[in-house]
Write a protein that holds these residues in place. Structure first.
Motif, PDB file in Angstrom:
ATOM      1  N   LEU A 117      46.705 -34.747 -38.991  1.00 15.02           N
ATOM      2  CA  LEU A 117      45.576 -34.433 -38.124  1.00 15.02           C
ATOM      3  C   LEU A 117      44.525 -33.668 -38.922  1.00 15.02           C
ATOM      4  CD1 LEU A 117      46.995 -33.234 -34.681  1.00 15.02           C
ATOM      5  CD2 LEU A 117      46.239 -35.514 -35.351  1.00 15.02           C
ATOM      6  N   ASN A 118      43.266 -33.918 -38.597  1.00  6.76           N
ATOM      7  CA  ASN A 118      42.177 -33.203 -39.253  1.00  6.76           C
ATOM      8  C   ASN A 118      41.873 -31.942 -38.444  1.00  6.76           C
ATOM      9  OD1 ASN A 118      39.790 -32.354 -40.522  1.00  6.76           O
ATOM     10  ND2 ASN A 118      39.318 -34.459 -41.109  1.00  6.76           N
ATOM     11  N   ALA A 119      42.720 -30.927 -38.648  1.00  3.03           N
ATOM     12  CA  ALA A 119      42.575 -29.695 -37.876  1.00  3.03           C
ATOM     13  C   ALA A 119      41.264 -28.989 -38.191  1.00  3.03           C
ATOM     14  CB  ALA A 119      43.757 -28.769 -38.151  1.00  3.03           C
ATOM     15  N   ASN A 120      40.815 -29.055 -39.432  1.00  3.38           N
ATOM     16  CA  ASN A 120      39.547 -28.413 -39.796  1.00  3.38           C
ATOM     17  C   ASN A 120      38.390 -28.993 -38.997  1.00  3.38           C
ATOM     18  OD1 ASN A 120      40.777 -26.721 -41.630  1.00  3.38           O
ATOM     19  ND2 ASN A 120      40.244 -27.951 -43.425  1.00  3.38           N
ATOM     20  N   GLU A 121      38.404 -30.310 -38.781  1.00  7.97           N
ATOM     21  CA  GLU A 121      37.349 -30.938 -37.983  1.00  7.97           C
ATOM     22  C   GLU A 121      37.428 -30.505 -36.523  1.00  7.97           C
ATOM     23  OE1 GLU A 121      34.539 -33.460 -38.586  1.00  7.97           O
ATOM     24  OE2 GLU A 121      34.830 -31.879 -40.062  1.00  7.97           O
ATOM     25  N   PHE A 122      38.645 -30.324 -36.022  1.00  8.01           N
ATOM     26  CA  PHE A 122      38.792 -29.834 -34.647  1.00  8.01           C
ATOM     27  C   PHE A 122      38.094 -28.493 -34.489  1.00  8.01           C
ATOM     28  CE2 PHE A 122      41.111 -26.785 -32.000  1.00  8.01           C
ATOM     29  CZ  PHE A 122      40.892 -27.333 -30.746  1.00  8.01           C
ATOM     30  N   PHE A 123      38.344 -27.565 -35.404  1.00 10.82           N
ATOM     31  CA  PHE A 123      37.741 -26.237 -35.295  1.00 10.82           C
ATOM     32  C   PHE A 123      36.238 -26.289 -35.564  1.00 10.82           C
ATOM     33  CE2 PHE A 123      42.222 -25.149 -36.067  1.00 10.82           C
ATOM     34  CZ  PHE A 123      42.423 -24.296 -34.985  1.00 10.82           C
ATOM     35  N   ARG A 124      35.817 -27.148 -36.475  1.00 13.69           N
ATOM     36  CA  ARG A 124      34.376 -27.265 -36.741  1.00 13.69           C
ATOM     37  C   ARG A 124      33.643 -27.830 -35.533  1.00 13.69           C
ATOM     38  NH1 ARG A 124      30.497 -30.789 -38.129  1.00 13.69           N
ATOM     39  NH2 ARG A 124      31.923 -32.565 -38.026  1.00 13.69           N
ATOM     40  N   LEU A 125      34.176 -28.893 -34.961  1.00 12.34           N
ATOM     41  CA  LEU A 125      33.505 -29.549 -33.842  1.00 12.34           C
ATOM     42  C   LEU A 125      33.482 -28.673 -32.587  1.00 12.34           C
ATOM     43  CD1 LEU A 125      34.897 -33.177 -34.281  1.00 12.34           C
ATOM     44  CD2 LEU A 125      32.532 -32.445 -34.600  1.00 12.34           C
ATOM     45  N   THR A 126      34.520 -27.882 -32.415  1.00 17.20           N
ATOM     46  CA  THR A 126      34.574 -27.007 -31.232  1.00 17.20           C
ATOM     47  C   THR A 126      34.010 -25.619 -31.532  1.00 17.20           C
ATOM     48  OG1 THR A 126      36.874 -26.419 -31.787  1.00 17.20           O
ATOM     49  CG2 THR A 126      36.536 -28.212 -30.213  1.00 17.20           C
ATOM     50  N   ARG A 127      33.458 -25.457 -32.744  1.00 23.00           N
ATOM     51  CA  ARG A 127      32.802 -24.211 -33.140  1.00 23.00           C
ATOM     52  C   ARG A 127      33.720 -23.012 -32.984  1.00 23.00           C
ATOM     53  NH1 ARG A 127      26.560 -24.961 -30.863  1.00 23.00           N
ATOM     54  NH2 ARG A 127      26.050 -26.766 -32.158  1.00 23.00           N
ATOM     55  N   GLN A 128      34.916 -23.141 -33.484  1.00 21.70           N
ATOM     56  CA  GLN A 128      35.872 -22.044 -33.496  1.00 21.70           C
ATOM     57  C   GLN A 128      36.203 -21.686 -34.939  1.00 21.70           C
ATOM     58  OE1 GLN A 128      39.198 -22.343 -30.534  1.00 21.70           O
ATOM     59  NE2 GLN A 128      38.483 -24.451 -30.332  1.00 21.70           N
ATOM     60  N   PRO A 129      36.474 -20.427 -35.200  1.00 20.60           N
ATOM     61  CA  PRO A 129      36.893 -20.054 -36.563  1.00 20.60           C
ATOM     62  C   PRO A 129      38.253 -20.650 -36.895  1.00 20.60           C
ATOM     63  CG  PRO A 129      37.128 -18.199 -35.058  1.00 20.60           C
ATOM     64  CD  PRO A 129      36.394 -19.272 -34.301  1.00 20.60           C
ATOM     65  N   ILE A 130      38.440 -21.047 -38.138  1.00 16.55           N
ATOM     66  CA  ILE A 130      39.722 -21.618 -38.557  1.00 16.55           C
ATOM     67  C   ILE A 130      40.731 -20.500 -38.738  1.00 16.55           C
ATOM     68  CG2 ILE A 130      40.909 -22.959 -40.333  1.00 16.55           C
ATOM     69  CD1 ILE A 130      38.280 -24.326 -40.951  1.00 16.55           C
ATOM     70  N   PRO A 131      41.868 -20.555 -38.045  1.00 14.87           N
ATOM     71  CA  PRO A 131      42.892 -19.508 -38.194  1.00 14.87           C
ATOM     72  C   PRO A 131      43.368 -19.411 -39.648  1.00 14.87           C
ATOM     73  CG  PRO A 131      43.334 -20.852 -36.261  1.00 14.87           C
ATOM     74  CD  PRO A 131      42.240 -21.541 -37.021  1.00 14.87           C
ATOM     75  N   THR A 132      43.941 -18.273 -39.976  1.00 16.54           N
ATOM     76  CA  THR A 132      44.348 -18.020 -41.353  1.00 16.54           C
ATOM     77  C   THR A 132      45.738 -18.546 -41.682  1.00 16.54           C
ATOM     78  OG1 THR A 132      45.136 -15.826 -40.670  1.00 16.54           O
ATOM     79  CG2 THR A 132      42.871 -15.988 -41.513  1.00 16.54           C
TER      80      THR A 132
END
Length: 223
Positions: free
Chosen positions: A5-20
């Protein structure tokens, strides 16, 4: 699991910070019902997560038939030579690229502006965008082996999916909208810039832009 899954795209598209941490990423994806733990505590990708955010839908046999096919014909009918392209990305991360791909291949018409001749697509991008979105989100996901199909001819575009409308086509404008895939539509609405996919093609931009810019009759919607 996260590699599929492209988790980075999920957070980018939903404008959320990427967890650490991967565990925090998984927890957020699970909250959106994109993944879930099995009885052994391992993370499994759900169909919703795969169809929206998979880098390669071919990795998920259960939904591979739901990829979008685009067929460009050389003439006015299906008997003409054709070039077929099959999408392989999830709907959410591949949507903008799909719309751009289709828009570049649309039939064009000649326009004259300030004594200069030019070409422009026969249909405005906003109309194509909404039609494709509706085809993706209002399809019947329980029908295996068949998904949305976009056919481009010399004089028209046909966009179909494996479903009959929930509303009678002549009542799209005056009846309250209904969605066959609420989770899919709701998650797509989280993405900035996306249209209201519950709309069943009721939005003013769709109705007025296609009339104003294309100067064509309304689209034909089979019942």
């Amino acid at each position: 699991m996260l590699s599929l899954l492209n988790a980075n795209e999920f957070f980018r598209l939903t404008r959320q910070p990427i967890p650490t941490s991967d565990e925090e990423v998984a927890a957020q994806l699970a909250h959106e019902k994109l993944i879930a733990r099995d009885v052994g505590g391992r993370w499994n990708i759900l169909n919703l997560g795969a169809i929206l955010f998979a880098d390669d839908v071919q990795s998920f046999p259960g939904i591979v038939g739901k990829v979008v096919r685009v067929i460009k014909y050389a003439g006015f009918s299906r008997s003409e030579a054709a070039v077929e392209t099959v999408g392989n990305r999830g709907y959410a991360i591949g949507f903008d690229r799909l719309v751009e791909f289709v828009h570049r291949r649309l039939p064009t018409q000649e326009v004259i502006r300030r004594a200069l001749r030019g070409q422009r697509p026969l249909y405005p991008e906003i109309a194509i965008r909404e039609l494709i979105a509706n085809a993706l989100l209002h399809q019947n996901m329980t029908i295996p082996g068949t998904g949305p199909l976009i056919e481009i001819f010399t004089d028209r575009v046909e966009i179909t999916n494996p479903v009959q409308p929930l509303l009678a086509t002549e009542r799209f404008i005056d009846l309250s909208p209904r969605s066959r895939n609420e989770s899919l539509a709701w998650l797509m609405l989280l993405i900035p810039g996306e249209i209201d996919h519950h709309s069943e093609m009721k939005s003013p931009p769709f109705r007025f832009e296609i009339a104003r810019r294309s100067e064509m009759k309304s689209p034909t919607i089979p019942g």
